[in-house]
Design a protein around this motif. Sequence first.
Motif, PDB file in Angstrom:
ATOM      1  N   MET A   1      66.216  71.266  73.009  1.00  0.00           N
ATOM      2  CA  MET A   1      66.764  70.469  71.925  1.00  0.00           C
ATOM      3  C   MET A   1      67.518  69.273  72.502  1.00  0.00           C
ATOM      4  O   MET A   1      68.288  69.420  73.448  1.00  0.00           O
ATOM      5  N   ASP A   2      67.270  68.097  71.961  1.00  0.00           N
ATOM      6  CA  ASP A   2      67.929  66.879  72.418  1.00  0.00           C
ATOM      7  C   ASP A   2      68.840  66.317  71.327  1.00  0.00           C
ATOM      8  O   ASP A   2      68.785  66.746  70.170  1.00  0.00           O
ATOM      9  N   ALA A   3      69.659  65.355  71.708  1.00  0.00           N
ATOM     10  CA  ALA A   3      70.469  64.604  70.759  1.00  0.00           C
ATOM     11  C   ALA A   3      70.197  63.118  70.949  1.00  0.00           C
ATOM     12  O   ALA A   3      69.967  62.653  72.071  1.00  0.00           O
ATOM     13  N   VAL A   4      70.194  62.389  69.847  1.00  0.00           N
ATOM     14  CA  VAL A   4      69.983  60.943  69.857  1.00  0.00           C
ATOM     15  C   VAL A   4      71.163  60.281  69.151  1.00  0.00           C
ATOM     16  O   VAL A   4      71.543  60.692  68.050  1.00  0.00           O
ATOM     17  N   ILE A   5      71.739  59.272  69.801  1.00  0.00           N
ATOM     18  CA  ILE A   5      72.878  58.540  69.239  1.00  0.00           C
ATOM     19  C   ILE A   5      72.504  57.066  69.155  1.00  0.00           C
ATOM     20  O   ILE A   5      72.049  56.478  70.144  1.00  0.00           O
ATOM     21  N   THR A   6      72.682  56.453  67.987  1.00  0.00           N
ATOM     22  CA  THR A   6      72.556  55.006  67.880  1.00  0.00           C
ATOM     23  C   THR A   6      73.950  54.399  67.989  1.00  0.00           C
ATOM     24  O   THR A   6      74.917  54.913  67.418  1.00  0.00           O
ATOM     25  N   TYR A   7      74.032  53.297  68.715  1.00  0.00           N
ATOM     26  CA  TYR A   7      75.357  52.742  69.033  1.00  0.00           C
ATOM     27  C   TYR A   7      75.310  51.224  69.015  1.00  0.00           C
ATOM     28  O   TYR A   7      74.312  50.606  69.438  1.00  0.00           O
ATOM     29  N   VAL A   8      76.389  50.614  68.532  1.00  0.00           N
ATOM     30  CA  VAL A   8      76.534  49.159  68.592  1.00  0.00           C
ATOM     31  C   VAL A   8      77.987  48.812  68.851  1.00  0.00           C
ATOM     32  O   VAL A   8      78.903  49.434  68.292  1.00  0.00           O
ATOM     33  N   ASP A   9      78.187  47.852  69.738  1.00  0.00           N
ATOM     34  CA  ASP A   9      79.515  47.298  70.010  1.00  0.00           C
ATOM     35  C   ASP A   9      79.541  45.891  69.453  1.00  0.00           C
ATOM     36  O   ASP A   9      78.991  44.947  70.041  1.00  0.00           O
ATOM     37  N   GLY A  10      80.165  45.727  68.287  1.00  0.00           N
ATOM     38  CA  GLY A  10      80.184  44.443  67.610  1.00  0.00           C
ATOM     39  C   GLY A  10      81.001  43.382  68.306  1.00  0.00           C
ATOM     40  O   GLY A  10      80.953  42.208  67.915  1.00  0.00           O
ATOM     41  N   LEU A  11      81.748  43.735  69.352  1.00  0.00           N
ATOM     42  CA  LEU A  11      82.541  42.754  70.093  1.00  0.00           C
ATOM     43  C   LEU A  11      81.809  42.212  71.322  1.00  0.00           C
ATOM     44  O   LEU A  11      82.327  41.318  72.006  1.00  0.00           O
ATOM     45  N   ASP A  12      80.655  42.715  71.611  1.00  0.00           N
ATOM     46  CA  ASP A  12      79.866  42.259  72.752  1.00  0.00           C
ATOM     47  C   ASP A  12      79.426  40.808  72.523  1.00  0.00           C
ATOM     48  O   ASP A  12      78.715  40.520  71.554  1.00  0.00           O
ATOM     49  N   PRO A  13      79.826  39.862  73.391  1.00  0.00           N
ATOM     50  CA  PRO A  13      79.467  38.452  73.181  1.00  0.00           C
ATOM     51  C   PRO A  13      77.965  38.199  73.150  1.00  0.00           C
ATOM     52  O   PRO A  13      77.496  37.347  72.387  1.00  0.00           O
ATOM     53  N   VAL A  14      77.216  38.914  73.967  1.00  0.00           N
ATOM     54  CA  VAL A  14      75.755  38.750  73.966  1.00  0.00           C
ATOM     55  C   VAL A  14      75.192  39.173  72.613  1.00  0.00           C
ATOM     56  O   VAL A  14      74.374  38.460  72.011  1.00  0.00           O
ATOM     57  N   TRP A  15      75.641  40.313  72.123  1.00  0.00           N
ATOM     58  CA  TRP A  15      75.175  40.807  70.816  1.00  0.00           C
ATOM     59  C   TRP A  15      75.598  39.846  69.708  1.00  0.00           C
ATOM     60  O   TRP A  15      74.803  39.546  68.801  1.00  0.00           O
ATOM     61  N   GLN A  16      76.829  39.339  69.760  1.00  0.00           N
ATOM     62  CA  GLN A  16      77.311  38.414  68.735  1.00  0.00           C
ATOM     63  C   GLN A  16      76.475  37.134  68.702  1.00  0.00           C
ATOM     64  O   GLN A  16      76.163  36.616  67.626  1.00  0.00           O
ATOM     65  N   ARG A  17      76.107  36.627  69.885  1.00  0.00           N
ATOM     66  CA  ARG A  17      75.275  35.423  69.934  1.00  0.00           C
ATOM     67  C   ARG A  17      73.892  35.698  69.335  1.00  0.00           C
ATOM     68  O   ARG A  17      73.377  34.880  68.549  1.00  0.00           O
ATOM     69  N   GLN A  18      73.309  36.832  69.671  1.00  0.00           N
ATOM     70  CA  GLN A  18      72.001  37.182  69.119  1.00  0.00           C
ATOM     71  C   GLN A  18      72.080  37.339  67.603  1.00  0.00           C
ATOM     72  O   GLN A  18      71.178  36.907  66.878  1.00  0.00           O
ATOM     73  N   TYR A  19      73.153  37.947  67.131  1.00  0.00           N
ATOM     74  CA  TYR A  19      73.343  38.129  65.694  1.00  0.00           C
ATOM     75  C   TYR A  19      73.435  36.782  64.981  1.00  0.00           C
ATOM     76  O   TYR A  19      72.795  36.558  63.954  1.00  0.00           O
ATOM     77  N   ALA A  20      74.247  35.890  65.519  1.00  0.00           N
ATOM     78  CA  ALA A  20      74.429  34.576  64.891  1.00  0.00           C
ATOM     79  C   ALA A  20      73.129  33.784  64.884  1.00  0.00           C
ATOM     80  O   ALA A  20      72.802  33.110  63.894  1.00  0.00           O
ATOM     81  N   GLU A  21      72.358  33.860  65.974  1.00  0.00           N
ATOM     82  CA  GLU A  21      71.091  33.138  66.042  1.00  0.00           C
ATOM     83  C   GLU A  21      70.075  33.681  65.045  1.00  0.00           C
ATOM     84  O   GLU A  21      69.296  32.926  64.455  1.00  0.00           O
ATOM     85  N   ALA A  22      70.096  35.003  64.832  1.00  0.00           N
ATOM     86  CA  ALA A  22      69.103  35.624  63.949  1.00  0.00           C
ATOM     87  C   ALA A  22      69.483  35.538  62.474  1.00  0.00           C
ATOM     88  O   ALA A  22      68.604  35.472  61.607  1.00  0.00           O
ATOM     89  N   THR A  23      70.780  35.530  62.189  1.00  0.00           N
ATOM     90  CA  THR A  23      71.223  35.627  60.792  1.00  0.00           C
ATOM     91  C   THR A  23      71.942  34.371  60.290  1.00  0.00           C
ATOM     92  O   THR A  23      72.157  34.243  59.077  1.00  0.00           O
TER      93      THR A  23
END
Length: 292
Positions: A1-23
Amino acid sequence: MDAVITYVDGLDPVWQRQYAEATHRPALSKRYRDWGLLPYLLRGIEQFMPFVERVFLVVSTKSQVPSWVNEEQLKIVYHHDIIPSQFLPTFNSTTIELFLHRIPDLSNEFIYFNDDCFPVAPLQPTNFFTDGKIVMHFSRHYLALNMYKKQTRQSDHMARIGANLKPACSFIRPQHTCTPMLRTESEALYQKIGTLLEQNCSVLRTKLNANQYVFTDYLYYSRKTINERIPTKHCSMAVYSPERIANHILHPTRPLICINDVSMNKQKQEQMRLKLHQAFATRLPAKSRFEK
């Protein structure tokens, strides 16, 4: 049996830039807020769910992997590993959830965690799976007055199509907790209705999205569920004080606790963060194998 976790760090600058570019908007939603509690989820799995063999962490990019993670023990899965390129980037958890069954080498029985649900006392495999069926309580509903309920109704509708059932005026909703899932059954459903599900994949959430409920609903209609509650204490930050939530962590009445985030002012947010970290650090002080 395995476990799967979805995770996001909304303060990550790389993620924030990708978010702003996409949305074309800043990422201000509480939906992307990281409370820094992922280590305690991993410690809880290790201490209270020793039957879990492997844990997979699903993230968008390398910059989303916390620096403290031991990647020899925690299996990192990137969105591009499982989600078709035409749906990337995505900042929509419901889109991500539709492709979890594509994680390489994932066991047939796996438990899906959002990062707001924590083991705080011993659990057994039978809390999640019995005789090849998942354990999950379902309730029946008729009104869908907000986006969440509309997605729940949409998931039920899609599951009924996959199970060759006629449409219904009511819809079912699984219990709000971590979700036991069967990879082969998820694959089978996707083979049947994947095109329909993909038609409503989106960068951000919409009322037309289906979420992971489509897979549990399909199991329900396929008679592969045991309709019993997974023992979970649900605490909304809108109703529960920081002290009250901390008390449920320190003195659990149920082995799982789900802590629901809400919009709040900065002062209450910091009070909540401090209390949660203090309680979890007391309840689960030892590092897990998933941490450096």
